[in-house]
Each structure stands twice: as C-alpha cells, then as structure tokens.
Design a protein around this motif. Structure first.
Motif, PDB file in Angstrom:
ATOM      1  N   GLY A  30       0.768  -1.235   0.000  1.00 28.62           N
ATOM      2  CA  GLY A  30       0.000   0.000   0.000  1.00 28.62           C
ATOM      3  C   GLY A  30       0.800   1.286   0.000  1.00 28.62           C
ATOM      4  N   TYR A  31       2.067   1.238  -0.386  1.00 26.94           N
ATOM      5  CA  TYR A  31       2.853   2.467  -0.527  1.00 26.94           C
ATOM      6  C   TYR A  31       2.360   3.267  -1.732  1.00 26.94           C
ATOM      7  N   ASP A  32       2.630   4.558  -1.717  1.00 26.72           N
ATOM      8  CA  ASP A  32       2.140   5.453  -2.770  1.00 26.72           C
ATOM      9  C   ASP A  32       3.067   5.535  -3.977  1.00 26.72           C
ATOM     10  N   GLY A  33       4.277   5.057  -3.851  1.00 29.25           N
ATOM     11  CA  GLY A  33       5.241   5.139  -4.939  1.00 29.25           C
ATOM     12  C   GLY A  33       6.552   4.517  -4.522  1.00 29.25           C
ATOM     13  N   VAL A  34       7.541   4.648  -5.401  1.00 35.17           N
ATOM     14  CA  VAL A  34       8.842   4.004  -5.198  1.00 35.17           C
ATOM     15  C   VAL A  34       9.968   4.997  -5.473  1.00 35.17           C
ATOM     16  N   GLU A  35      11.012   4.919  -4.661  1.00 32.57           N
ATOM     17  CA  GLU A  35      12.282   5.564  -4.990  1.00 32.57           C
ATOM     18  C   GLU A  35      13.243   4.468  -5.430  1.00 32.57           C
ATOM     19  N   VAL A  36      13.813   4.615  -6.609  1.00 32.70           N
ATOM     20  CA  VAL A  36      14.752   3.618  -7.121  1.00 32.70           C
ATOM     21  C   VAL A  36      16.159   3.960  -6.646  1.00 32.70           C
ATOM     22  N   MET A  37      16.730   3.059  -5.863  1.00 35.94           N
ATOM     23  CA  MET A  37      18.139   3.176  -5.477  1.00 35.94           C
ATOM     24  C   MET A  37      18.963   2.502  -6.561  1.00 35.94           C
ATOM     25  N   VAL A  38      19.667   3.299  -7.348  1.00 30.65           N
ATOM     26  CA  VAL A  38      20.505   2.730  -8.412  1.00 30.65           C
ATOM     27  C   VAL A  38      21.726   2.109  -7.752  1.00 30.65           C
ATOM     28  N   GLY A  39      21.870   0.781  -7.919  1.00 25.94           N
ATOM     29  CA  GLY A  39      22.938   0.086  -7.213  1.00 25.94           C
ATOM     30  C   GLY A  39      23.512  -1.067  -8.005  1.00 25.94           C
ATOM     31  N   ILE A  40      23.961  -2.081  -7.290  1.00 22.55           N
ATOM     32  CA  ILE A  40      24.653  -3.192  -7.934  1.00 22.55           C
ATOM     33  C   ILE A  40      23.689  -4.203  -8.550  1.00 22.55           C
ATOM     34  N   ASP A  41      22.402  -4.111  -8.208  1.00 22.35           N
ATOM     35  CA  ASP A  41      21.379  -4.906  -8.881  1.00 22.35           C
ATOM     36  C   ASP A  41      21.221  -4.347 -10.296  1.00 22.35           C
ATOM     37  N   ASP A  42      21.516  -5.150 -11.322  1.00 19.49           N
ATOM     38  CA  ASP A  42      21.492  -4.667 -12.710  1.00 19.49           C
ATOM     39  C   ASP A  42      20.165  -4.014 -13.088  1.00 19.49           C
ATOM     40  N   VAL A  64      14.774   9.188  -7.995  1.00 24.49           N
ATOM     41  CA  VAL A  64      15.890   8.316  -8.352  1.00 24.49           C
ATOM     42  C   VAL A  64      17.056   8.656  -7.441  1.00 24.49           C
ATOM     43  N   HIS A  65      17.588   7.656  -6.758  1.00 26.36           N
ATOM     44  CA  HIS A  65      18.773   7.855  -5.906  1.00 26.36           C
ATOM     45  C   HIS A  65      20.002   7.524  -6.742  1.00 26.36           C
ATOM     46  N   ALA A  66      20.793   8.550  -7.047  1.00 28.88           N
ATOM     47  CA  ALA A  66      21.992   8.359  -7.866  1.00 28.88           C
ATOM     48  C   ALA A  66      22.952   7.376  -7.195  1.00 28.88           C
ATOM     49  N   PRO A  67      23.762   6.657  -7.986  1.00 28.63           N
ATOM     50  CA  PRO A  67      24.711   5.684  -7.416  1.00 28.63           C
ATOM     51  C   PRO A  67      25.928   6.386  -6.804  1.00 28.63           C
ATOM     52  N   CYS A  68      25.807   6.731  -5.512  1.00 27.62           N
ATOM     53  CA  CYS A  68      26.843   7.525  -4.825  1.00 27.62           C
ATOM     54  C   CYS A  68      27.611   6.744  -3.767  1.00 27.62           C
ATOM     55  N   LEU A  69      27.275   5.472  -3.559  1.00 27.75           N
ATOM     56  CA  LEU A  69      27.893   4.702  -2.480  1.00 27.75           C
ATOM     57  C   LEU A  69      29.245   4.149  -2.909  1.00 27.75           C
ATOM     58  N   THR A  72      28.998   1.365  -5.337  1.00 22.41           N
ATOM     59  CA  THR A  72      28.469   1.646  -6.672  1.00 22.41           C
ATOM     60  C   THR A  72      29.417   2.537  -7.477  1.00 22.41           C
ATOM     61  N   GLN A  73      30.688   2.526  -7.123  1.00 20.89           N
ATOM     62  CA  GLN A  73      31.654   3.400  -7.786  1.00 20.89           C
ATOM     63  C   GLN A  73      31.772   3.127  -9.282  1.00 20.89           C
ATOM     64  N   ARG A  74      31.433   1.910  -9.731  1.00 19.13           N
ATOM     65  CA  ARG A  74      31.562   1.568 -11.153  1.00 19.13           C
ATOM     66  C   ARG A  74      30.223   1.484 -11.876  1.00 19.13           C
ATOM     67  N   VAL A  75      29.132   1.737 -11.162  1.00 15.85           N
ATOM     68  CA  VAL A  75      27.820   1.717 -11.806  1.00 15.85           C
ATOM     69  C   VAL A  75      27.685   2.952 -12.697  1.00 15.85           C
ATOM     70  N   TRP A  76      27.319   2.761 -13.952  1.00 15.45           N
ATOM     71  CA  TRP A  76      27.205   3.838 -14.931  1.00 15.45           C
ATOM     72  C   TRP A  76      28.552   4.546 -15.134  1.00 15.45           C
ATOM     73  N   GLY A  77      29.631   3.787 -15.129  1.00 17.96           N
ATOM     74  CA  GLY A  77      30.940   4.362 -15.368  1.00 17.96           C
ATOM     75  C   GLY A  77      31.567   4.933 -14.111  1.00 17.96           C
ATOM     76  N   SER A  78      32.738   5.533 -14.263  1.00 20.24           N
ATOM     77  CA  SER A  78      33.480   6.040 -13.107  1.00 20.24           C
ATOM     78  C   SER A  78      33.439   7.564 -12.983  1.00 20.24           C
ATOM     79  N   ASP A  79      32.834   8.251 -13.949  1.00 18.67           N
ATOM     80  CA  ASP A  79      32.753   9.715 -13.898  1.00 18.67           C
ATOM     81  C   ASP A  79      31.562  10.120 -13.035  1.00 18.67           C
TER      82      ASP A  79
END
Length: 260
Positions: A30-42, A64-69, A72-79
């Motif tokens: 029954g949540y109203d929505g989702v925040e996607v944590m971009v992480g190591i799950d493809d 959307v939670h950017a991959p900042c951990l 997740t240093q290599r998720v979506w590249g290293s820049d």
C-alpha cells in the motif's frame, strides 16, 4: 488543508531482495510510490526495466537515488558527473521529478571542487530537482574522519534543495528538528528511518531509535512541504520475508499516522 505527502518506499529497504521485489512489496503493502536506489542490482540501473516494473505494478517512480555509495563506484561508469546525468535521464524517462545525491567523497577532489555550483547547473540543464542528502562524519572509536567534501551537512552549503535522512542525523549526532527548521523551503525530500546515535548508519524502523521521528513527521505534515516521504529502512536482519514485510508495514503505518 493540503493533502499529506505521499509515503513511498526506497527499493534499498528490501535489500538483499531485488529491485523488482521492492516494487512488488511497495504495491502490495500500500505504498504510494517508489524511490529507485541505483545500485549493484542490474535491474536498478536499467531504465527500460524500471519503466516496465512501474507500469506492471501501477506504481509511480517518484525519485531516483543516484549511485553515490562506495559499492556503486563503477555503476554507470566512473565519472561522477556522468552518473548524475544518467540519473537525470532515468528520472525523465520514468516520470520522476527528483534525484537524490550524496556530497562527494573528499578524495574526489575535482568533483568536490565544483560540486555546489555543478548541482545548480544540473538542475537548470535538466529541469529537475537535485536534492543533496545530509550525511555524517565517519567514526571508529574516538577517531573521526571527514569523508565528504565540501562537507557532510548540506545546510551549510548553498544548495537549493536538500534531502533530510533521519538515520544520518542520528549517526552525525545532529539535531534534526533544528536542521529542518533552518532549511525551511529548501527541504525537498525526506528519508524516514531511525537511529540510536551509534557510529553505524542503522536505518531502523521509525520509532525504534532515538530520533524524534514522530515530531519530525508532524512538523513536515503541518508545514507547506510539497515533497515525498520515502521509507528507507534496513531489513537485512529480518529472519524471513514475513518479518521483513512486517517491518515495512510498521514503517508505513507510523509514517502515515504522524504525517496526518
């Protein structure tokens, strides 16, 4: 009286479960929505897959939670700037209006040097809210390490939009009520969780720690706050799926009750 903020679920709250299971549980509980944590799950980094999950469960992606951990240093590249542009792309594609971002690590010197101004530039370029999250000093025993630059407290910098996380304020030993009052309308996003004040970032179910979660939510609910409240708790220690779901239901009920 304006409607209460939406109460949404971070996909990180079901870890080590998958992003897909986060959507399924958010919809069923029954949540109203989702925040996607971009992480190591493809799947979390796959825009097409996220759009499909949102459509299948008829549940909006609100942020959307950017991959900042560190993990997740290599998720979506290293820049690091490239990661934020990709986060904005995902947000636009899935219909989210906000990107959560952590301040840089101190060793990311070039990134940190222009971070405050760069976040403002990103907001203008992408017409999205980039809400910088409050973090905390890293501690081991009596030693303290300032891991973030320009600092862990976004209230001290000239960010237009800020995410407040109550587990992080617990770890930092920060007065979260003073923080939210000082931010005023710069408060754009909330991660609701709890913490005991230990050196670990605990992300407890709200009400189980030492943070004034009820008072904080009542303040937010009575204010002109127009953002979402996202449950971001740690359920890794749950014995089984039943216990994990009970924690998610408790967090949802607590949050809705005190916001109202």
């Amino acid at each position: 009286m304006s409607a209460s903020p939406r109460v949404c679920l971070s996909t990180s709250s079901v870890y080590p479960g998958s992003t897909a299971s986060g959507f399924e549980m958010a919809a069923r509980l029954g949540y109203d929505g989702v925040e996607v944590m971009v992480g190591i799950d493809d799947v979390s980094a796959d825009i097409t897959a996220i759009k499909a999950l949102s459509a299948f469960h008829e549940l909006p992606v609100v942020s959307v939670h950017a991959p900042c951990l560190l993990v997740t240093q290599r998720v979506w590249g290293s820049d690091p700037w490239g990661k934020l542009h990709r986060s904005a792309e995902m947000a636009h594609e899935v219909g989210a209006s906000l990107v959560v971002v952590h301040p840089p690590f101190r060793w990311q010197r070039d990134y940190a040097k222009g971070f405050v101004e760069g976040i403002g530039d990103l907001e203008r370029e992408h017409a999205l809210t980039f809400a910088v999250e409050n973090m905390y000093p890293w501690r081991t025993g009596k030693r303290e390490f300032q891991a973030y630059a320009p600092g862990w407290d976004p209230h001290e910098e000239d960010y237009h939009h800020v995410t407040v996380d109550l587990s992080h304020s617990a770890t930092a030993g920060q007065d979260v009520m003073a923080l939210v009052r000082s931010l005023g309308d710069r408060l754009a996003h909330v991660h609701i969780a709890d913490g005991s004040g230990s050196v670990k970032d605990e992300h407890l179910v709200p009400g189980r720690g030492a943070q004034p979660c009820a008072e904080f939510l009542q303040h937010v609910g009575a204010s002109s706050y127009a953002g979402d409240v996202v449950v971001e708790i740690n359920t890794r220690k749950a014995k089984d799926q039943t216990e994990r779901e009970a924690d998610l239901v408790e967090a949802l009920d607590f949050t809705r009750r005190h916001l109202a």
